[in-house]
Motif scaffolding. Structure first.
Motif, PDB file in Angstrom:
ATOM      1  N   GLY A 203       0.606  -1.332  -0.022  1.00 38.42           N
ATOM      2  CA  GLY A 203      -0.027  -0.354  -0.139  1.00 38.42           C
ATOM      3  C   GLY A 203       0.606   1.395  -0.400  1.00 38.42           C
ATOM      4  O   GLY A 203       0.194   2.235   0.177  1.00 38.42           O
ATOM      5  N   THR A 204       2.004   0.945  -0.075  1.00 36.73           N
ATOM      6  CA  THR A 204       2.892   2.728   0.038  1.00 36.73           C
ATOM      7  C   THR A 204       3.685   2.299  -1.299  1.00 36.73           C
ATOM      8  O   THR A 204       3.786   1.346  -2.542  1.00 36.73           O
ATOM      9  CB  THR A 204       4.047   2.349   0.859  1.00 36.73           C
ATOM     10  OG1 THR A 204       4.937   1.135   1.255  1.00 36.73           O
ATOM     11  CG2 THR A 204       3.109   2.294   2.596  1.00 36.73           C
ATOM     12  N   ILE A 313      -7.846  -3.136   3.138  1.00 42.14           N
ATOM     13  CA  ILE A 313      -7.861  -1.194   3.412  1.00 42.14           C
ATOM     14  C   ILE A 313      -9.512  -1.176   2.949  1.00 42.14           C
ATOM     15  O   ILE A 313     -10.209  -0.715   2.374  1.00 42.14           O
ATOM     16  CB  ILE A 313      -6.959  -0.509   2.304  1.00 42.14           C
ATOM     17  CG1 ILE A 313      -5.832  -1.236   2.491  1.00 42.14           C
ATOM     18  CG2 ILE A 313      -7.175   0.812   2.667  1.00 42.14           C
ATOM     19  CD1 ILE A 313      -4.378  -0.539   1.943  1.00 42.14           C
ATOM     20  N   PRO A 316      -9.551   3.258   1.293  1.00 41.78           N
ATOM     21  CA  PRO A 316      -7.795   4.025   0.913  1.00 41.78           C
ATOM     22  C   PRO A 316      -8.342   5.784   0.250  1.00 41.78           C
ATOM     23  O   PRO A 316      -9.172   6.057   0.310  1.00 41.78           O
ATOM     24  CB  PRO A 316      -8.148   3.104  -0.664  1.00 41.78           C
ATOM     25  CG  PRO A 316     -10.085   2.677  -0.977  1.00 41.78           C
ATOM     26  CD  PRO A 316     -10.389   3.146   0.602  1.00 41.78           C
ATOM     27  N   GLN A 321      -3.736   2.490  -1.735  1.00 39.62           N
ATOM     28  CA  GLN A 321      -3.849   1.605  -1.200  1.00 39.62           C
ATOM     29  C   GLN A 321      -5.178   0.988  -1.891  1.00 39.62           C
ATOM     30  O   GLN A 321      -5.649   0.217  -1.320  1.00 39.62           O
ATOM     31  CB  GLN A 321      -4.622   2.454   0.073  1.00 39.62           C
ATOM     32  CG  GLN A 321      -3.016   3.153   1.443  1.00 39.62           C
ATOM     33  CD  GLN A 321      -4.049   4.333   1.521  1.00 39.62           C
ATOM     34  OE1 GLN A 321      -5.205   5.117   2.097  1.00 39.62           O
ATOM     35  NE2 GLN A 321      -2.972   4.411   3.046  1.00 39.62           N
ATOM     36  N   SER A 325      -7.317  -2.144  -2.025  1.00 38.50           N
ATOM     37  CA  SER A 325      -8.945  -2.337  -0.926  1.00 38.50           C
ATOM     38  C   SER A 325     -10.099  -3.567  -1.610  1.00 38.50           C
ATOM     39  O   SER A 325     -10.067  -2.951  -3.441  1.00 38.50           O
ATOM     40  CB  SER A 325      -9.255  -1.244  -0.916  1.00 38.50           C
ATOM     41  OG  SER A 325     -10.749  -1.636  -0.022  1.00 38.50           O
TER      42      SER A 325
END
Length: 458
Positions: A203-204, A313, A316, A321, A325
């Motif tokens: 997610g990064t 997630i 988001p 993100q 999700s």
């Protein structure tokens, strides 16, 4: 460390297999899948190179060392060092999280391998046939290591594409370099001393960076080994070696494969621009058509339990993100948005009130009865009726011509806003005929010319 332990054989087995593999050993369907993987990966690089994370990475590397080199950045054609080309192209190819996957190993096969292979191949003038063969070697090594490491490696929090992909890239480039089995064993030891990558980074921007680092590590480790740089030559066997530290339980007998078995046949491709754990839920949602928001009371998505910690997630806030999700991706599919389009991950889409309303109706739950990459959607309508759909997204395509057509269509959808639409068939043919190329330097010269002349935004 001493090499006297009698059962110390896994590192040697993998190194000897990688070094002794010959192009003539690889069946045509295996090489066809390798060509498909290259097509998909190049598409991902060209589409992903405009992500802000890539601009930031390039800016840092330019400040550190702006000198030109022998290898090409696929988007834009800049010439940089081989390791920087592998790092940047590798990161760009994974930044959209839309690249191929090998579910048994939990490795995205192309992103640690093709960046390293192309950087080395261009710098050293290897043939396209050898480049394809090196990819197959890399896939096999990283999948066999995954079989050794078992499920605990991933469950402990490691990102398999980063860790195991480093060894795949090392084997692929080591094979191209013509390393001896002993040199390959040292190369594995060098890679083991550098390998890393945490699932906590999902997610990064660090997740795609893992892939680029794995690719560049393959060049680095194999290159050092070619210079007789030493390392522990039995790193997969010694006490305190890679398996001991990176897994709770290992399976040495799973490393050897029967003759004629090729793990590349289990490579699958994504047709939605998000984590593979979202693919089956999206496919299930698409089978529902496009119901009106007002007609739906609730949507329950059942997934394999492991994906609750990978791509769940809830709300988001960024494109990265959103790709992790399930709620957002299922909301997009039910809303009728194009899940292959980058517009689906724009700020406007993330803030869209209709899509947000869909997300509020969606609940994601683990279901122990579901198999790997399977999903079930139960939708309850306001009129009291219900519908249930289950999808299995774990199986590779058996019709390779259909797979080629779908990958070409995916490529056109992703690139038509950045490159002249009538040039894309030429790009696809150019990539899919790599095995006829005598020298990757010529191939890359032609690629740079295509990219420069076909680009819509100069």
């Amino acid at each position: 460390m001493s090499d006297s332990k009698p059962d110390r054989y896994i590192t040697r087995m993998l190194a000897e297999w990688a070094c002794e593999t010959d192009v003539s050993m690889q069946p045509e369907d295996v090489l066809a899948i390798a060509r498909h993987s290259l097509l998909d990966w190049v598409t991902m690089v060209l589409a992903g190179s405009h992500d802000p994370a890539i601009a930031r990475l390039r800016r840092y590397l330019d400040e550190e060392n702006g000198a030109a080199g022998p290898a090409t950045l696929l988007a834009g054609g800049a010439r940089v060092s081989s390791t920087h080309a592998a790092l940047i192209n590798g990161t760009a190819g994974h930044v959209l999280d839309f690249d191929d996957a090998h579910l048994p190993s939990r490795v995205h096969p192309s992103v640690p391998l093709w960046p390293a292979i192309l950087a080395f191949g261009e710098s050293n003038g290897v043939s396209g046939e050898k480049a394809l063969a090196a990819f197959v070697v890399g896939v096999e090594v990283q999948t066999r290591l995954a079989a050794l490491m078992g499920e605990s490696h991933y469950k402990l929090g490691w990102h398999n594409t980063a860790t195991l992909g480093s060894f795949g890239a090392t084997a692929a480039v080591g094979w191209l370099r013509g390393l001896t089995p002993l040199q390959m064993r040292h190369a594995f030891g060098i890679a083991a001393s550098q390998a890393g990558g945490l699932r906590a980074a999902f997610g990064t921007s660090c997740k795609p960076l893992h892939a680029g680092r794995a690719a560049s590590l393959g060049l680095f480790a194999s290159g050092l080994a070619a210079q007789s740089f030493d390392a522990e030559p039995s790193i997969f066997d010694v006490d305190g070696g890679f398996p001991d530290l990176y897994a709770d339980q290992t399976f040495p007998d799973a490393v050897a494969q029967e003759e004629g078995h090729w793990d590349i046949r289990n490579v699958i491709f994504k047709y939605h621009a998000s984590c593979y754990g979202t693919q089956a839920p999206i496919e299930a949602a698409l089978q529902l058509g496009k119901p009106s928001l007002e007609s739906v009371g609730s949507v329950r998505v059942g997934i394999e339990n492991q994906y609750l910690s990978v791509c769940n997630i809830q709300t988001p806030e960024t494109a990265a993100q959103a790709r992790f999700s399930i709620r957002h991706m299922v909301a997009l599919a039910l809303h009728g948005a194009d899940t292959a389009s980058q517009q689906a991950f724009s700020h406007e889409c993330l803030a869209d009130q209709q899509i947000a309303a869909w997300r509020e109706r969606i609940t994601v739950q683990g279901d122990a009865a579901l198999g790997r990459a399977n999903a079930c959607i139960e939708i309850a309508f306001t009129n009291g009726s219900t519908e249930r759909i289950t999808v299995d997204a774990s199986r590779p395509e058996s019709d390779l011509e259909r797979q080629r057509q779908r990958l070409c269509a995916k490529s056109r959808a992703l690139l038509q806003d950045r490159y002249a639409a009538d040039s894309l068939d030429g790009l696809h043919g150019f990539i899919l005929n790599l095995d006829n190329v005598a020298d990757m330097r010529t191939w890359m010269d032609d690629f740079r010319a295509w990219e420069r002349n076909s680009r819509l935004i100069q």
